[in-house]
Design a protein around this motif. Structure first.
Motif, PDB file in Angstrom:
ATOM      1  N   ARG A  19       0.830  -1.206   0.000  1.00  0.00           N
ATOM      2  CA  ARG A  19       0.000   0.000   0.000  1.00  0.00           C
ATOM      3  C   ARG A  19       0.867   1.260   0.000  1.00  0.00           C
ATOM      4  NH1 ARG A  19      -4.040   2.463  -1.913  1.00  0.00           N
ATOM      5  NH2 ARG A  19      -5.124   3.854  -0.506  1.00  0.00           N
ATOM      6  N   TYR A  20       1.933   1.224   0.787  1.00  0.00           N
ATOM      7  CA  TYR A  20       2.867   2.353   0.825  1.00  0.00           C
ATOM      8  C   TYR A  20       3.443   2.616  -0.564  1.00  0.00           C
ATOM      9  CZ  TYR A  20       7.085   5.038   1.709  1.00  0.00           C
ATOM     10  OH  TYR A  20       8.070   5.990   1.648  1.00  0.00           O
ATOM     11  N   GLY A  21       3.849   1.550  -1.241  1.00  0.00           N
ATOM     12  CA  GLY A  21       4.409   1.695  -2.584  1.00  0.00           C
ATOM     13  C   GLY A  21       3.413   2.313  -3.549  1.00  0.00           C
ATOM     14  N   LYS A  22       2.160   1.852  -3.469  1.00  0.00           N
ATOM     15  CA  LYS A  22       1.130   2.409  -4.348  1.00  0.00           C
ATOM     16  C   LYS A  22       0.878   3.888  -4.041  1.00  0.00           C
ATOM     17  CE  LYS A  22      -1.356  -1.897  -5.248  1.00  0.00           C
ATOM     18  NZ  LYS A  22      -2.592  -2.670  -5.025  1.00  0.00           N
ATOM     19  N   LEU A  23       0.822   4.216  -2.754  1.00  0.00           N
ATOM     20  CA  LEU A  23       0.592   5.610  -2.378  1.00  0.00           C
ATOM     21  C   LEU A  23       1.760   6.498  -2.786  1.00  0.00           C
ATOM     22  CD1 LEU A  23      -1.017   5.189   1.150  1.00  0.00           C
ATOM     23  CD2 LEU A  23      -2.143   5.997  -0.931  1.00  0.00           C
ATOM     24  N   GLU A  24       2.955   5.967  -2.700  1.00  0.00           N
ATOM     25  CA  GLU A  24       4.129   6.733  -3.112  1.00  0.00           C
ATOM     26  C   GLU A  24       4.080   7.034  -4.611  1.00  0.00           C
ATOM     27  OE1 GLU A  24       8.696   6.624  -1.633  1.00  0.00           O
ATOM     28  OE2 GLU A  24       7.897   4.748  -2.396  1.00  0.00           O
ATOM     29  N   LEU A  25       3.696   6.039  -5.406  1.00  0.00           N
ATOM     30  CA  LEU A  25       3.560   6.248  -6.852  1.00  0.00           C
ATOM     31  C   LEU A  25       2.440   7.246  -7.160  1.00  0.00           C
ATOM     32  CD1 LEU A  25       3.960   2.603  -8.210  1.00  0.00           C
ATOM     33  CD2 LEU A  25       5.564   4.508  -8.470  1.00  0.00           C
ATOM     34  N   GLU A  26       1.319   7.104  -6.461  1.00  0.00           N
ATOM     35  CA  GLU A  26       0.198   8.022  -6.670  1.00  0.00           C
ATOM     36  C   GLU A  26       0.594   9.444  -6.292  1.00  0.00           C
ATOM     37  OE1 GLU A  26      -4.353   8.737  -5.033  1.00  0.00           O
ATOM     38  OE2 GLU A  26      -3.324   6.875  -4.554  1.00  0.00           O
ATOM     39  N   ASN A  27       1.312   9.591  -5.197  1.00  0.00           N
ATOM     40  CA  ASN A  27       1.754  10.910  -4.756  1.00  0.00           C
ATOM     41  C   ASN A  27       2.681  11.543  -5.791  1.00  0.00           C
ATOM     42  OD1 ASN A  27       1.929  13.034  -2.824  1.00  0.00           O
ATOM     43  ND2 ASN A  27       3.934  12.272  -2.209  1.00  0.00           N
ATOM     44  N   GLN A  28       3.589  10.767  -6.337  1.00  0.00           N
ATOM     45  CA  GLN A  28       4.503  11.301  -7.349  1.00  0.00           C
ATOM     46  C   GLN A  28       3.738  11.714  -8.600  1.00  0.00           C
ATOM     47  OE1 GLN A  28       7.747  12.058  -6.947  1.00  0.00           O
ATOM     48  NE2 GLN A  28       7.437  13.064  -8.898  1.00  0.00           N
ATOM     49  N   ARG A  33       1.465  16.072 -12.011  1.00  0.00           N
ATOM     50  CA  ARG A  33       0.300  16.774 -12.582  1.00  0.00           C
ATOM     51  C   ARG A  33       0.219  18.200 -12.066  1.00  0.00           C
ATOM     52  NH1 ARG A  33      -4.734  13.041 -11.518  1.00  0.00           N
ATOM     53  NH2 ARG A  33      -5.788  14.942 -12.105  1.00  0.00           N
ATOM     54  N   GLN A  34       0.503  18.382 -10.787  1.00  0.00           N
ATOM     55  CA  GLN A  34       0.472  19.728 -10.215  1.00  0.00           C
ATOM     56  C   GLN A  34       1.510  20.623 -10.890  1.00  0.00           C
ATOM     57  OE1 GLN A  34       1.675  20.067  -6.099  1.00  0.00           O
ATOM     58  NE2 GLN A  34       0.513  21.938  -5.823  1.00  0.00           N
ATOM     59  N   GLU A  35       2.699  20.085 -11.098  1.00  0.00           N
ATOM     60  CA  GLU A  35       3.748  20.867 -11.766  1.00  0.00           C
ATOM     61  C   GLU A  35       3.329  21.222 -13.189  1.00  0.00           C
ATOM     62  OE1 GLU A  35       7.159  18.341 -11.429  1.00  0.00           O
ATOM     63  OE2 GLU A  35       7.382  18.723  -9.281  1.00  0.00           O
ATOM     64  N   ASP A  36       2.684  20.278 -13.882  1.00  0.00           N
ATOM     65  CA  ASP A  36       2.193  20.548 -15.238  1.00  0.00           C
ATOM     66  C   ASP A  36       1.155  21.666 -15.221  1.00  0.00           C
ATOM     67  OD1 ASP A  36       3.841  18.541 -16.195  1.00  0.00           O
ATOM     68  OD2 ASP A  36       2.231  17.059 -16.401  1.00  0.00           O
ATOM     69  N   ARG A  41      -0.616  27.129 -16.207  1.00  0.00           N
ATOM     70  CA  ARG A  41      -1.187  28.373 -15.695  1.00  0.00           C
ATOM     71  C   ARG A  41      -0.263  29.551 -15.989  1.00  0.00           C
ATOM     72  NH1 ARG A  41      -1.031  32.008 -11.730  1.00  0.00           N
ATOM     73  NH2 ARG A  41      -2.982  32.827 -10.924  1.00  0.00           N
ATOM     74  N   ALA A  42       1.030  29.353 -15.801  1.00  0.00           N
ATOM     75  CA  ALA A  42       1.996  30.423 -16.074  1.00  0.00           C
ATOM     76  C   ALA A  42       1.949  30.813 -17.552  1.00  0.00           C
ATOM     77  CB  ALA A  42       3.400  29.984 -15.675  1.00  0.00           C
TER      78      ALA A  42
END
Length: 68
Positions: A19-28, A33-36, A41-42
Motif C-alpha cells: 500500500r505504501y508503494g502504491k501511495l508513493e507512486l500516486e503521490n509522485q 500533474r500539479q507541476e504541469d 497556468r503560467a
C-alpha cells in the motif's frame, strides 16, 4: 508468539508495504500533474498579459485616430 501469529503479522506488513508503494507512486503522479498545471497556468497568464497589452495598444491607436 505462535507461528500463525507471526505469519499474520508478516502478511499485514507485506500489505502495508504494498500500500505504501502504491501511495508513493500516486503521490509522485499527483506532484507531476500539479507541476504541469502550474506551468500551464503560467503560460496562460503570460498569453493573457500579451493579449491585454495588444488590446490596450489598439485602444490607444483608436483614440489617437479619433482625435485627428
Amino acid at each position: 508468539m505462535e507461528q500463525p501469529e507471526v505469519q499474520v503479522l508478516a502478511d499485514k506488513l507485506d500489505q502495508l508495504l504494498e500500500r505504501y508503494g502504491k501511495l508513493e507512486l500516486e503521490n509522485q503522479a499527483l506532484k507531476t500533474r500539479q507541476e504541469d498545471w502550474i506551468r500551464e497556468r503560467a503560460q496562460l497568464v503570460h498569453k493573457n498579459d500579451l493579449a491585454k497589452t495588444k488590446l490596450e495598444a489598439m485602444i490607444g491607436r483608436l483614440r489617437a485616430l479619433e482625435q485627428h
